[in-house]
Design a protein around this motif. Structure first.
Motif, PDB file in Angstrom:
ATOM      1  N   ALA A 178       0.729  -1.119  -0.141  1.00  0.00           N
ATOM      2  CA  ALA A 178      -0.046   0.091   0.080  1.00  0.00           C
ATOM      3  C   ALA A 178       0.832   1.339   0.055  1.00  0.00           C
ATOM      4  O   ALA A 178       0.478   2.249  -0.637  1.00  0.00           O
ATOM      5  CB  ALA A 178      -0.929   0.122   1.227  1.00  0.00           C
ATOM      6  N   ALA A 179       1.857   1.311   0.862  1.00  0.00           N
ATOM      7  CA  ALA A 179       2.756   2.356   0.593  1.00  0.00           C
ATOM      8  C   ALA A 179       3.579   2.576  -0.660  1.00  0.00           C
ATOM      9  O   ALA A 179       3.574   3.624  -0.887  1.00  0.00           O
ATOM     10  CB  ALA A 179       3.865   2.441   2.027  1.00  0.00           C
ATOM     11  N   HIS A 180       3.861   1.704  -1.158  1.00  0.00           N
ATOM     12  CA  HIS A 180       4.320   1.614  -2.308  1.00  0.00           C
ATOM     13  C   HIS A 180       3.557   2.378  -3.579  1.00  0.00           C
ATOM     14  O   HIS A 180       4.074   3.005  -4.370  1.00  0.00           O
ATOM     15  CB  HIS A 180       5.191   0.209  -2.768  1.00  0.00           C
ATOM     16  N   ARG A 181       2.535   1.719  -3.618  1.00  0.00           N
ATOM     17  CA  ARG A 181       1.598   2.101  -4.486  1.00  0.00           C
ATOM     18  C   ARG A 181       0.838   3.816  -4.206  1.00  0.00           C
ATOM     19  O   ARG A 181       0.811   4.576  -5.268  1.00  0.00           O
ATOM     20  CB  ARG A 181       0.146   1.371  -4.448  1.00  0.00           C
ATOM     21  N   ALA A 182       1.266   4.406  -2.983  1.00  0.00           N
ATOM     22  CA  ALA A 182       0.654   5.450  -2.768  1.00  0.00           C
ATOM     23  C   ALA A 182       1.935   6.401  -2.840  1.00  0.00           C
ATOM     24  O   ALA A 182       1.992   7.707  -2.182  1.00  0.00           O
ATOM     25  CB  ALA A 182       0.122   5.451  -1.211  1.00  0.00           C
ATOM     26  N   GLY A 183       3.109   5.717  -2.984  1.00  0.00           N
ATOM     27  CA  GLY A 183       4.301   6.605  -2.895  1.00  0.00           C
ATOM     28  C   GLY A 183       4.960   7.204  -1.669  1.00  0.00           C
ATOM     29  O   GLY A 183       5.458   8.079  -1.469  1.00  0.00           O
ATOM     30  N   ILE A 184       4.515   6.346  -0.733  1.00  0.00           N
ATOM     31  CA  ILE A 184       5.208   6.478   0.627  1.00  0.00           C
ATOM     32  C   ILE A 184       6.424   5.816   1.187  1.00  0.00           C
ATOM     33  O   ILE A 184       6.486   4.694   0.728  1.00  0.00           O
ATOM     34  CB  ILE A 184       4.139   6.327   1.643  1.00  0.00           C
ATOM     35  N   ASP A 185       7.473   6.426   1.641  1.00  0.00           N
ATOM     36  CA  ASP A 185       8.792   5.964   1.626  1.00  0.00           C
ATOM     37  C   ASP A 185       8.428   4.798   2.956  1.00  0.00           C
ATOM     38  O   ASP A 185       8.617   5.439   4.022  1.00  0.00           O
ATOM     39  CB  ASP A 185       9.938   6.760   1.844  1.00  0.00           C
ATOM     40  N   LEU A 186       8.597   3.544   2.748  1.00  0.00           N
ATOM     41  CA  LEU A 186       8.307   2.764   4.029  1.00  0.00           C
ATOM     42  C   LEU A 186       9.075   1.157   3.518  1.00  0.00           C
ATOM     43  O   LEU A 186       8.772   0.682   2.846  1.00  0.00           O
ATOM     44  CB  LEU A 186       6.953   2.341   4.336  1.00  0.00           C
ATOM     45  N   ASP A 187      10.354   1.104   4.354  1.00  0.00           N
ATOM     46  CA  ASP A 187      10.968  -0.068   4.030  1.00  0.00           C
ATOM     47  C   ASP A 187      10.655  -1.047   4.747  1.00  0.00           C
ATOM     48  O   ASP A 187       9.663  -1.028   5.775  1.00  0.00           O
ATOM     49  CB  ASP A 187      12.494   0.235   4.128  1.00  0.00           C
ATOM     50  N   PHE A 188      10.992  -2.247   4.696  1.00  0.00           N
ATOM     51  CA  PHE A 188      10.645  -3.464   5.535  1.00  0.00           C
ATOM     52  C   PHE A 188      11.089  -3.528   6.910  1.00  0.00           C
ATOM     53  O   PHE A 188      10.284  -3.854   7.721  1.00  0.00           O
ATOM     54  CB  PHE A 188      11.197  -4.721   4.887  1.00  0.00           C
ATOM     55  N   ASP A 189      12.165  -2.890   7.230  1.00  0.00           N
ATOM     56  CA  ASP A 189      12.795  -2.961   8.450  1.00  0.00           C
ATOM     57  C   ASP A 189      11.738  -1.982   9.304  1.00  0.00           C
ATOM     58  O   ASP A 189      11.413  -2.451  10.551  1.00  0.00           O
ATOM     59  CB  ASP A 189      13.968  -2.402   8.533  1.00  0.00           C
ATOM     60  N   ARG A 190      11.479  -0.775   8.984  1.00  0.00           N
ATOM     61  CA  ARG A 190      10.690   0.294   9.657  1.00  0.00           C
ATOM     62  C   ARG A 190       9.431  -0.393   9.875  1.00  0.00           C
ATOM     63  O   ARG A 190       8.719  -0.543  11.011  1.00  0.00           O
ATOM     64  CB  ARG A 190      10.601   1.524   8.780  1.00  0.00           C
ATOM     65  N   ALA A 191       8.729  -1.043   8.837  1.00  0.00           N
ATOM     66  CA  ALA A 191       7.454  -1.662   8.747  1.00  0.00           C
ATOM     67  C   ALA A 191       7.385  -2.810   9.778  1.00  0.00           C
ATOM     68  O   ALA A 191       6.226  -3.005  10.688  1.00  0.00           O
ATOM     69  CB  ALA A 191       6.987  -2.020   7.453  1.00  0.00           C
ATOM     70  N   THR A 198      -4.265   5.091   7.205  1.00  0.00           N
ATOM     71  CA  THR A 198      -4.478   6.580   7.608  1.00  0.00           C
ATOM     72  C   THR A 198      -3.881   7.647   7.081  1.00  0.00           C
ATOM     73  O   THR A 198      -4.100   8.785   6.998  1.00  0.00           O
ATOM     74  CB  THR A 198      -4.403   6.467   8.966  1.00  0.00           C
ATOM     75  N   SER A 199      -2.550   7.243   6.607  1.00  0.00           N
ATOM     76  CA  SER A 199      -1.744   8.132   6.211  1.00  0.00           C
ATOM     77  C   SER A 199      -2.431   8.504   4.590  1.00  0.00           C
ATOM     78  O   SER A 199      -2.038   9.778   4.275  1.00  0.00           O
ATOM     79  CB  SER A 199      -0.135   7.642   6.178  1.00  0.00           C
ATOM     80  N   VAL A 200      -2.710   7.669   4.038  1.00  0.00           N
ATOM     81  CA  VAL A 200      -2.942   7.792   2.749  1.00  0.00           C
ATOM     82  C   VAL A 200      -4.559   8.617   2.571  1.00  0.00           C
ATOM     83  O   VAL A 200      -4.648   9.412   2.092  1.00  0.00           O
ATOM     84  CB  VAL A 200      -3.197   6.511   1.916  1.00  0.00           C
ATOM     85  N   SER A 201      -5.320   8.041   3.556  1.00  0.00           N
ATOM     86  CA  SER A 201      -6.776   8.529   3.491  1.00  0.00           C
ATOM     87  C   SER A 201      -7.145   9.051   4.989  1.00  0.00           C
ATOM     88  O   SER A 201      -7.008   8.169   6.014  1.00  0.00           O
ATOM     89  CB  SER A 201      -7.814   7.653   3.189  1.00  0.00           C
ATOM     90  N   PRO A 202      -6.783  10.241   5.423  1.00  0.00           N
ATOM     91  CA  PRO A 202      -7.130  10.742   6.662  1.00  0.00           C
ATOM     92  C   PRO A 202      -8.236  10.425   7.199  1.00  0.00           C
ATOM     93  O   PRO A 202      -9.086  10.406   6.511  1.00  0.00           O
ATOM     94  CB  PRO A 202      -6.747  12.045   6.376  1.00  0.00           C
ATOM     95  N   LYS A 203      -8.228  10.196   8.698  1.00  0.00           N
ATOM     96  CA  LYS A 203      -9.534  10.123   9.410  1.00  0.00           C
ATOM     97  C   LYS A 203     -10.128  11.104  10.250  1.00  0.00           C
ATOM     98  O   LYS A 203      -8.955  11.963  10.711  1.00  0.00           O
ATOM     99  CB  LYS A 203      -9.189   8.551  10.325  1.00  0.00           C
TER     100      LYS A 203
END
Length: 336
Positions: A98-111, A127-132
């Motif tokens: 989901a982060a890759h498709r949304a252009g968010i920098d999220l590597d495996f170690d952090r996830a 929530t980062s892609v679609s605010p609540k």
């Protein structure tokens, strides 16, 4: 030759057994380019790791275009280590997709770190892609539906707000939760209303509340970034200032009455004391009057009395004896 044939038969049976147990997973990974070796599948069996889970996760990552490099990407060993540490492998992989498709920098170690910290990493990415929206105050447990604040003129305002937030992945580990956001926003709203000169200023421009609250860095050190604060409900409550003044006036009246009653009681006590003094002095006077006849009687019984007379030529008084005689003796003419 017979021995070689037996060995070949054993090896063949072993290969058939291996393919019968792990062959389908290896073929699935090989056909999808997931880079999972037969050795890794055999090791998973000894470690009691579910093959289907890791193979499916690796295939999903490969098909989604994520890096599955053995050194820097989502390798089989990393997935296996995360699973053995108690993490949710599928949740982490789906979050990365989901982060890759949304252009968010999220590597495996952090996830993986976010997942092991007890946070839902997939929900955080969503929530980062679609605010609540978070209601302030939160009224899920049957509490107050609005915040209560008082302006400088003493009028109460009841305010309800909606806070739009998105996840801050950089501070998701160790960042404060939604409860902190709600508390800070409520504090900011109350402070903004309390600094207003009149409640009419707030009613005319409710946006001043949200602007005053959002400029104070309410999302610092939290797992969220505040997008906006919107006032959706604002009502006028009691005139608390007037009520407090009325209560203060009543209290001052009661204090004044108590002081006056105290002074009246002191005056009454002083009056009674003076009356007692008068009665005591009157009694003493009566006692003194009662002693006069006795004193005169004692003087008559004691002997001659002296009459004080004044010489016209002298200022000093002169006593003249008065003789007391029997009834048979006549008094001198000067005593008549």
């Amino acid at each position: 030759m017979v021995g070689l044939g037996v060995v070949a038969v054993v090896i063949g049976l072993l290969i058939i057994a291996i393919f019968a147990k792990w062959g389908s997973y290896w073929v699935q990974a090989y056909m999808s380019g997931a880079d999972i070796t037969m050795k890794s599948l055999i090791v998973m069996s000894f470690l009691r790791v579910e093959h289907r889970l890791l193979v499916t996760a690796k295939v999903m990552a490969r098909q989604a275009g994520l890096s599955i490099d053995r050194k820097t990407g989502m390798s089989t060993n990393r997935l296996q280590a995360h699973h053995l540490a108690g993490g949710d492998v599928m949740n982490v992989v789906q979050a990365q997709i989901a982060a890759h498709r949304a252009g968010i920098d999220l590597d495996f170690d952090r996830a993986a770190a976010i997942d092991l910290a007890g946070r839902d990493v997939l929900l955080a990415v969503q929530t980062s892609v679609s605010p609540k929206v978070i209601h302030c105050p939160r009224n899920e447990s049957g509490g107050a539906h609005t915040l209560s604040a008082v302006a400088k003129n003493g009028v109460e305002l009841r305010v309800g707000a909606r806070v739009t937030v998105r996840t801050n992945l950089e501070q998701l580990i160790g960042g404060a939760t939604e409860e902190t956001i709600i508390a800070r926003v409520g504090q900011g709203i109350i402070t903004a209303i309390g600094s207003a000169e009149s409640h009419m200023d707030v009613l005319e421009m409710p946006s001043t509340i949200s602007k005053g609250a959002i400029t104070n860095g309410l999302d610092a050190n939290t797992a969220f970034a505040i997008v906006s604060i919107d006032i959706y409900d604002i009502d006028v409550g009691e005139n608390i200032g007037a009520r407090l003044q009325s209560d203060q006036a009543d209290a001052d009246t009661r204090i004044a009455r108590a002081l006056a009653e105290g002074r009246r009681a002191e005056a009454v006590a002083l009056e009674q004391k003076m009356k007692a003094n008068v009665s005591r002095n009157r009694a003493a006077f009566v006692l003194a009057e009662a002693k006069v006849p006795a004193a005169l009687a004692d003087a008559f019984r004691a002997g001659p009395l002296h009459r004080l007379s004044c010489d016209p030529s002298s200022t000093r008084p002169r006593s003249t004896p008065i003789l007391l005689a029997d009834h048979s003796t006549s008094l001198p003419p000067e005593t008549n």
